[in-house]
Motif scaffolding. Structure first.
Motif, mmCIF file in Angstrom:
data_model
loop_
_atom_site.group_PDB
_atom_site.id
_atom_site.type_symbol
_atom_site.label_atom_id
_atom_site.label_comp_id
_atom_site.label_asym_id
_atom_site.label_seq_id
_atom_site.Cartn_x
_atom_site.Cartn_y
_atom_site.Cartn_z
ATOM 1 N N GLN A 89 -8.542 -8.349 -0.493
ATOM 2 C CA GLN A 89 -8.281 -6.859 -0.719
ATOM 3 C C GLN A 89 -7.061 -6.625 0.654
ATOM 4 O OE1 GLN A 89 -11.216 -4.219 -0.268
ATOM 5 N NE2 GLN A 89 -12.404 -4.796 -1.317
ATOM 6 N N VAL A 90 -6.402 -5.956 0.722
ATOM 7 C CA VAL A 90 -4.903 -5.614 1.739
ATOM 8 C C VAL A 90 -5.213 -4.226 1.838
ATOM 9 C CG1 VAL A 90 -3.858 -5.654 0.280
ATOM 10 C CG2 VAL A 90 -2.757 -6.830 2.172
ATOM 11 N N GLN A 91 -4.686 -3.491 3.187
ATOM 12 C CA GLN A 91 -3.928 -2.748 2.887
ATOM 13 C C GLN A 91 -2.998 -2.631 2.533
ATOM 14 O OE1 GLN A 91 -5.219 0.247 6.788
ATOM 15 N NE2 GLN A 91 -2.547 -0.746 6.842
ATOM 16 N N PHE A 92 -3.064 -1.556 1.836
ATOM 17 C CA PHE A 92 -1.723 -1.605 0.829
ATOM 18 C C PHE A 92 -1.829 0.285 0.167
ATOM 19 C CE2 PHE A 92 1.392 -2.037 -3.019
ATOM 20 C CZ PHE A 92 2.074 -2.667 -3.313
ATOM 21 N N SER A 93 -0.686 1.015 0.423
ATOM 22 C CA SER A 93 -0.825 1.998 0.031
ATOM 23 C C SER A 93 1.086 2.198 0.109
ATOM 24 C CB SER A 93 -0.872 2.911 0.986
ATOM 25 O OG SER A 93 -0.233 3.324 2.226
ATOM 26 N N LEU A 94 1.701 3.448 0.175
ATOM 27 C CA LEU A 94 3.485 3.548 0.501
ATOM 28 C C LEU A 94 3.204 4.343 2.100
ATOM 29 C CD1 LEU A 94 4.000 6.331 -2.081
ATOM 30 C CD2 LEU A 94 4.973 4.036 -1.624
ATOM 31 N N LEU A 95 2.306 3.736 2.774
ATOM 32 C CA LEU A 95 2.695 3.859 4.478
ATOM 33 C C LEU A 95 1.979 2.446 4.540
ATOM 34 C CD1 LEU A 95 2.478 5.601 6.695
ATOM 35 C CD2 LEU A 95 0.113 5.894 6.209
ATOM 36 N N SER A 96 1.984 1.526 4.027
ATOM 37 C CA SER A 96 1.422 0.203 4.141
ATOM 38 C C SER A 96 2.301 -0.918 3.895
ATOM 39 C CB SER A 96 0.308 0.092 4.594
ATOM 40 O OG SER A 96 -0.617 0.286 3.478
ATOM 41 N N LEU A 97 3.782 -0.391 2.977
ATOM 42 C CA LEU A 97 4.230 -1.724 2.206
ATOM 43 C C LEU A 97 5.139 -2.504 3.106
ATOM 44 C CD1 LEU A 97 4.968 -2.166 -0.541
ATOM 45 C CD2 LEU A 97 6.596 -0.805 -0.853
ATOM 46 N N GLY A 98 5.292 -3.245 3.164
ATOM 47 C CA GLY A 98 5.508 -3.927 4.188
ATOM 48 C C GLY A 98 5.614 -5.366 3.711
ATOM 49 N N GLN A 132 2.783 -7.107 2.692
ATOM 50 C CA GLN A 132 1.853 -7.010 1.761
ATOM 51 C C GLN A 132 2.559 -7.276 0.568
ATOM 52 O OE1 GLN A 132 2.053 -5.382 4.426
ATOM 53 N NE2 GLN A 132 0.498 -4.419 4.703
ATOM 54 N N LEU A 133 4.419 -7.686 0.466
ATOM 55 C CA LEU A 133 4.483 -8.069 -0.800
ATOM 56 C C LEU A 133 5.098 -9.195 -1.128
ATOM 57 C CD1 LEU A 133 8.259 -5.808 -0.563
ATOM 58 C CD2 LEU A 133 6.158 -5.059 -2.100
ATOM 59 N N GLU A 134 4.425 -9.963 0.206
ATOM 60 C CA GLU A 134 4.121 -12.139 0.110
ATOM 61 C C GLU A 134 3.026 -11.936 -0.442
ATOM 62 O OE1 GLU A 134 4.658 -15.818 2.490
ATOM 63 O OE2 GLU A 134 5.041 -13.637 3.687
ATOM 64 N N MET A 157 1.148 -9.852 -2.090
ATOM 65 C CA MET A 157 0.998 -9.448 -4.010
ATOM 66 C C MET A 157 1.705 -10.315 -5.168
ATOM 67 S SD MET A 157 3.107 -5.235 -5.955
ATOM 68 C CE MET A 157 4.269 -6.653 -5.188
ATOM 69 N N ASN A 158 2.488 -11.151 -4.550
ATOM 70 C CA ASN A 158 3.403 -11.879 -4.853
ATOM 71 C C ASN A 158 2.649 -13.688 -5.440
ATOM 72 O OD1 ASN A 158 5.880 -10.344 -5.452
ATOM 73 N ND2 ASN A 158 6.958 -11.228 -3.565
ATOM 74 N N ILE A 159 1.986 -14.016 -4.515
ATOM 75 C CA ILE A 159 1.236 -14.891 -4.389
ATOM 76 C C ILE A 159 -0.044 -14.453 -4.932
ATOM 77 C CG2 ILE A 159 -0.385 -16.316 -2.386
ATOM 78 C CD1 ILE A 159 1.747 -15.726 -0.327
ATOM 79 N N SER A 160 -1.198 -13.703 -4.949
ATOM 80 C CA SER A 160 -1.683 -13.121 -5.682
ATOM 81 C C SER A 160 -1.746 -13.586 -7.472
ATOM 82 C CB SER A 160 -2.138 -11.986 -4.931
ATOM 83 O OG SER A 160 -2.877 -11.692 -4.091
ATOM 84 N N GLU A 161 -0.301 -12.828 -7.326
ATOM 85 C CA GLU A 161 -0.162 -13.060 -8.952
ATOM 86 C C GLU A 161 0.455 -14.453 -9.479
ATOM 87 O OE1 GLU A 161 3.764 -11.211 -11.896
ATOM 88 O OE2 GLU A 161 3.858 -10.699 -9.622
#
Length: 367
Positions: free
Chosen positions: A224-233, A236-238, A240-244
């Motif tokens: 789980q991570v705080q993830f939204s258009l308001l917390s897109l940094g 978060q992208l890193e 997301m890539n690691i999780s995938e």
């Protein structure tokens, strides 16, 4: 798959709320002639879950969300509406609830599942994902397992779907971290949880715990991570890539930025309670983002909340917006059954970068 064992872990069009009269009994499910969306599910570890779950932070929280016990009847109707329309993932935590309502979220969720009057197959398909707080007095694996047993008692079930470590202690108490990891392993090996996950883990710590659990024969199901258009940094992208890469499903909490992305608030019209101060600081810098969300929502005949949630789904995450009313659940369900176009996704992300303000990060978020 049966993740909830009893012992006796935002069609795309919104229906008019006037067609949803509250039922005379709080224990009846809200029924509709057709579901809001085609019930397509996604894989998350050993589970098949709805592409959106519902969060229950507000169930028992007086300080931030104004919970009162008089809300329980509508909370159960909200739960019934969600389950009747294909939602089978519910996120909670042992720390949800304030004062005398400590643990109330888990208690209510367990109660609502037991009293759900729909088909047993649907009830048994519900996946509870609960989080165990890394309190400073939880210093041993045994104490963490004890916390899991307490959650099982509150939920009144025999096995939790996903047992999650609520946050990492790497930032302030590194020695405690390993004990908590071993606690996750122990509750998994004892069969108290069907899978394990983490919350508020940054990319480096996420890789570390994944590798540690893998060496112990325990797959890491979710993060789980705080993830939204308001917390897109970049963080978060890193993640997301690691999780995938590692096969970990990303769960996005606060997909609506505590309500800032719904379009319901302005600098001159703020929510009550502690959120008001935060909103007052951030909302004035969100005009580019909120403007784009509003234009896409109007074009799509959706609400702004539905667009913001759908963006999270388009990014491959499972959003878990909080719900405490039937109206909120109804609106959130309208985020399913359709997809933003790639151009719309890019436009929203460009507008997010153009907005000078961002959501503050969780203080327990690690690198």
């Amino acid at each position: 798959m049966t993740t909830v064992t009893m012992s006796c872990s935002f069609v795309p069009l919104i229906l008019n709320q006037s067609s949803l009269p509250f039922l005379s009994s709080p224990f009846k499910s809200l029924k509709f002639p057709a579901p809001f969306w085609s019930p397509q599910k996604v894989k998350m570890g050993p589970f098949t879950v709805s592409p959106m779950g519902f969060g229950t932070w507000a169930w028992g929280n007086q300080l931030l969300w104004g919970y009162q016990q008089s809300m329980d009847s509508e909370l159960q109707q909200t739960f019934n509406l969600a389950v009747d329309n294909g939602i089978n993932l519910f996120d909670t935590a042992d720390s949800y609830g304030t004062g005398r309502f400590n643990g109330q979220s888990e208690k209510l969720l367990g109660k609502f599942i037991r009293e759900f009057e729909g088909k047993k197959r649907i009830r048994d398909d519900i996946v509870i994902a609960t989080k165990f707080a890394a309190y400073p007095w939880r210093l041993t694996p045994g104490q963490f397992v004890k916390a899991c047993k307490a959650s099982l008692d509150r939920l009144q079930i025999e096995q939790i779907g996903i047992g999650q470590l609520h946050w990492s202690t790497a930032n302030y108490a590194p020695p405690q971290e390993r004990a908590l990891w071993d606690g996750l392993v122990a509750m998994y090996e004892k069969g108290f949880v069907q899978a394990v996950g983490v919350s508020n883990y940054g990319p480096k710590q996420l890789v570390k715990i994944h590798d540690y659990l893998k060496a112990r024969g325990v797959p890491l199901c979710s993060a789980q991570v705080q993830f939204s258009l308001l917390s897109l940094g970049e963080n978060q992208l890193e993640i997301m890539n690691i999780s995938e890469t590692l096969g970990i499903r990303l769960i996005s909490y606060s997909p609506l930025g505590l309500g800032m992305l719904t379009g319901k608030y302005t600098p001159s019209s703020l929510p009550s309670g502690p959120r008001a101060l935060l909103f007052k600081q951030i909302l004035p810098g969100l005009d580019p983002l909120l403007g784009s969300i509003r234009e896409i929502a109007q074009k799509r005949r959706k609400t702004m909340a539905q667009v913001a949630i759908n963006w999270c789904i388009c990014k491959g995450t499972i959003p878990i917006p909080g719900v405490k009313t039937v109206k909120q659940a109804e609106e959130n369900l309208g985020a399913l059954g359709w997809r933003l176009s790639s151009d719309e996704v890019l436009r929203l992300e460009y507008s997010a970068r153009e907005s000078p303000q961002r959501m503050i990060q969780n203080i327990f978020q690690t690198r």
